[in-house]
Design a protein around this motif. Structure first.
Motif, mmCIF file in Angstrom:
data_model
loop_
_atom_site.group_PDB
_atom_site.id
_atom_site.type_symbol
_atom_site.label_atom_id
_atom_site.label_comp_id
_atom_site.label_asym_id
_atom_site.label_seq_id
_atom_site.Cartn_x
_atom_site.Cartn_y
_atom_site.Cartn_z
ATOM 1 N N SER A 1 29.087 55.360 18.873
ATOM 2 C CA SER A 1 30.101 55.421 17.813
ATOM 3 C C SER A 1 31.120 56.525 18.112
ATOM 4 O O SER A 1 30.843 57.448 18.874
ATOM 5 N N VAL A 2 32.307 56.393 17.515
ATOM 6 C CA VAL A 2 33.405 57.325 17.803
ATOM 7 C C VAL A 2 33.042 58.753 17.383
ATOM 8 O O VAL A 2 33.335 59.716 18.090
ATOM 9 N N THR A 3 32.382 58.882 16.236
ATOM 10 C CA THR A 3 32.057 60.229 15.744
ATOM 11 C C THR A 3 30.775 60.766 16.386
ATOM 12 O O THR A 3 30.463 61.934 16.235
ATOM 13 N N GLY A 4 30.025 59.877 17.068
ATOM 14 C CA GLY A 4 28.737 60.307 17.619
ATOM 15 C C GLY A 4 27.615 60.109 16.610
ATOM 16 O O GLY A 4 26.462 60.407 16.890
ATOM 17 N N TRP A 5 27.977 59.596 15.422
ATOM 18 C CA TRP A 5 26.990 59.405 14.358
ATOM 19 C C TRP A 5 27.032 57.983 13.838
ATOM 20 O O TRP A 5 28.064 57.321 13.922
ATOM 21 N N ASN A 6 25.926 57.574 13.283
ATOM 22 C CA ASN A 6 25.897 56.282 12.608
ATOM 23 C C ASN A 6 25.021 56.430 11.371
ATOM 24 O O ASN A 6 24.380 57.470 11.181
ATOM 25 N N ASN A 7 25.007 55.403 10.542
ATOM 26 C CA ASN A 7 24.269 55.515 9.288
ATOM 27 C C ASN A 7 23.573 54.195 8.976
ATOM 28 O O ASN A 7 24.184 53.135 9.050
ATOM 29 N N LEU A 8 22.305 54.305 8.625
ATOM 30 C CA LEU A 8 21.509 53.109 8.363
ATOM 31 C C LEU A 8 21.978 52.392 7.096
ATOM 32 O O LEU A 8 21.956 51.167 7.006
ATOM 33 N N THR A 9 22.390 53.185 6.107
ATOM 34 C CA THR A 9 22.757 52.614 4.815
ATOM 35 C C THR A 9 24.190 52.080 4.820
ATOM 36 O O THR A 9 24.493 51.101 4.154
ATOM 37 N N ARG B 1 28.494 53.030 -6.448
ATOM 38 C CA ARG B 1 27.431 52.799 -5.471
ATOM 39 C C ARG B 1 26.028 52.893 -6.043
ATOM 40 O O ARG B 1 25.094 52.316 -5.478
ATOM 41 N N GLY B 2 25.854 53.678 -7.092
ATOM 42 C CA GLY B 2 24.499 53.883 -7.618
ATOM 43 C C GLY B 2 23.841 55.063 -6.923
ATOM 44 O O GLY B 2 24.202 55.416 -5.793
ATOM 45 N N LEU B 3 22.868 55.676 -7.603
ATOM 46 C CA LEU B 3 22.272 56.914 -7.103
ATOM 47 C C LEU B 3 21.401 56.686 -5.868
ATOM 48 O O LEU B 3 21.428 57.473 -4.933
ATOM 49 N N ASP B 4 20.626 55.590 -5.865
ATOM 50 C CA ASP B 4 19.748 55.350 -4.722
ATOM 51 C C ASP B 4 20.560 55.123 -3.449
ATOM 52 O O ASP B 4 20.204 55.598 -2.381
ATOM 53 N N TRP B 5 21.677 54.411 -3.581
ATOM 54 C CA TRP B 5 22.531 54.158 -2.423
ATOM 55 C C TRP B 5 23.041 55.479 -1.854
ATOM 56 O O TRP B 5 22.966 55.724 -0.649
ATOM 57 N N LEU B 6 23.572 56.338 -2.744
ATOM 58 C CA LEU B 6 24.137 57.621 -2.293
ATOM 59 C C LEU B 6 23.083 58.467 -1.595
ATOM 60 O O LEU B 6 23.323 59.048 -0.543
ATOM 61 N N TYR B 7 21.906 58.511 -2.201
ATOM 62 C CA TYR B 7 20.810 59.304 -1.638
ATOM 63 C C TYR B 7 20.456 58.794 -0.240
ATOM 64 O O TYR B 7 20.344 59.565 0.712
ATOM 65 N N ASN B 8 20.317 57.484 -0.114
ATOM 66 C CA ASN B 8 19.954 56.916 1.176
ATOM 67 C C ASN B 8 21.056 57.118 2.214
ATOM 68 O O ASN B 8 20.780 57.365 3.382
ATOM 69 N N PHE B 9 22.312 57.035 1.754
ATOM 70 C CA PHE B 9 23.434 57.306 2.664
ATOM 71 C C PHE B 9 23.312 58.727 3.225
ATOM 72 O O PHE B 9 23.482 58.950 4.418
ATOM 73 N N LEU B 10 22.964 59.688 2.358
ATOM 74 C CA LEU B 10 22.914 61.088 2.792
ATOM 75 C C LEU B 10 21.710 61.416 3.674
ATOM 76 O O LEU B 10 21.773 62.337 4.479
ATOM 77 N N ILE B 11 20.611 60.684 3.521
ATOM 78 C CA ILE B 11 19.429 61.019 4.333
ATOM 79 C C ILE B 11 19.269 60.118 5.562
ATOM 80 O O ILE B 11 18.365 60.335 6.340
ATOM 81 N N ASN B 12 20.151 59.116 5.702
ATOM 82 C CA ASN B 12 19.940 58.171 6.799
ATOM 83 C C ASN B 12 20.995 58.183 7.903
ATOM 84 O O ASN B 12 21.297 57.155 8.502
ATOM 85 N N PHE B 13 21.537 59.353 8.185
ATOM 86 C CA PHE B 13 22.429 59.492 9.345
ATOM 87 C C PHE B 13 21.577 59.613 10.614
ATOM 88 O O PHE B 13 20.469 60.158 10.579
ATOM 89 N N TYR B 14 22.091 59.100 11.722
ATOM 90 C CA TYR B 14 21.422 59.325 13.011
ATOM 91 C C TYR B 14 22.463 59.401 14.126
ATOM 92 O O TYR B 14 23.573 58.890 13.982
ATOM 93 N N ALA B 15 22.082 60.074 15.203
ATOM 94 C CA ALA B 15 22.993 60.226 16.341
ATOM 95 C C ALA B 15 23.136 58.895 17.059
ATOM 96 O O ALA B 15 22.144 58.199 17.273
ATOM 97 N N ASP B 16 24.369 58.526 17.386
ATOM 98 C CA ASP B 16 24.623 57.247 18.058
ATOM 99 C C ASP B 16 25.772 57.432 19.046
ATOM 100 O O ASP B 16 26.935 57.488 18.655
ATOM 101 N N PRO B 17 25.440 57.555 20.327
ATOM 102 C CA PRO B 17 26.478 57.830 21.336
ATOM 103 C C PRO B 17 27.539 56.733 21.410
ATOM 104 O O PRO B 17 28.643 56.968 21.907
#
Ligand code: HEC
Length: 246
Positions: free
Chosen positions: A135-143, A117-133
């Motif tokens: 979705s099944v888990t209640g969470w979604n991710n921008l990346t 994935r590369g380092l920038d992808w991983l970093y963005n994955f980890l900082i870009n979660f948001y609550a999304d009613p």
């Protein structure tokens, strides 16, 4: 012919991924693989928050301890939460079939994820979660939109919702564009502290994907020194040889 086209596509696919592939990468990450302190912090976060679901099958505890300059006691009693042995591989007990039922997708092994994935992808994955009613888990991710991984670090980062703007282009297609996040529950860490934690975690994943980097990087200054010394000697020799040639 079909085979050749397939081969070309296969060969080009890492390039396509590297080109972004539509993934949201808002920020670049700065990591330092030579900082043992950062790697230790990353390892600690990994053991506490990720190892429950993600194995690291190609790593062993004793190798990580040696590379991070930790004693067996510091590693096994300070970092590792299970009753694994020091010489064990970093496997987990989660059953893949069950995991698929729980999450819809089995959490992948993360030993070499930094290479994929590369380092920038991983970093963005980890900082870009948001609550999304929705979705099944209640969470979604921008990346990684519609990721089936819940935001396991939410207590640290806090709960945020995301605002999007919808544009309609000339052909009538709707495009959703990310505007901003809104914090609804504050996390235990400040925004910068959380980003630092994510950076250390990415650093650990980078190390893990190629532990030999540590020795490779340590050799580099010596190799460069040798090359410059040798160039200098070769130059002196050239001056000497050409002295009598006019
Ligand atoms: C509760 C289980 C669980 C925990 C804990 C967890 N994850 Fe995940 N993770 C998942 C699942 C499920 C997926 C698959 C998501 C998908 O592809 O939709 C995933 C996917 C990922 C991916 C994307 C892999 C890829 O390339 O598609 C990364 C990176 C990742 N997790 C990192 C982490 C890190 C780092 C932690 C610790 C902070 C962590 N995960 C903790 C369940 C978990």
């Amino acid at each position: 012919m079909k085979k050749i086209i397939l081969l070309i596509l296969l060969m080009a696919s890492p390039l396509l991924m590297a080109a972004g592939g539509g993934y949201y990468i808002g920020e670049k990450v700065q990591t330092n693989i030579r900082s043992t302190e950062s790697l230790r912090k990353g390892a600690k976060t990994y053991m506490n928050y990720c190892m429950g679901c993600h194995s690291m099958d190609f790593q062993r505890y004793n190798r990580v301890a040696a590379d991070l300059e930790l004693t067996e006691d510091e590693m096994m009693n300070g970092l590792v939460l299970t009753d694994a042995k020091f010489t064990d591989k970093m496997t987990i007990a989660m059953d893949e079939v069950q995991a698929k039922q729980w999450f819809g997708k089995a959490p992948p092994d993360l030993t070499v994820i930094a290479k994929a994935r590369g380092l920038d992808w991983l970093y963005n994955f980890l900082i870009n979660f948001y609550a999304d009613p929705k979705s099944v888990t209640g969470w979604n991710n921008l990346t990684l939109p519609n990721a089936s991984m819940p935001h396991v670090l939410w207590e640290l980062q806090g709960v945020r919702t995301a605002h999007f703007e919808t544009h309609t282009d000339e052909e009538g297609n709707e495009h959703k564009e990310f505007k901003n996040f809104e914090t609804v529950v504050a996390g235990k860490l400040s925004e910068q502290e959380y980003k630092d934690l994510a950076g250390d975690l990415v650093n650990f994943l980078d190390y893990s994907s190629e532990p030999a980097q540590l020795t490779r990087m340590a050799y580099a200054p010596w190799v460069l020194l040798f090359v410059s010394l040798f160039t200098f000697l070769a130059y002196l020799l050239k001056v000497n040889y050409f002295r009598d040639i006019h």
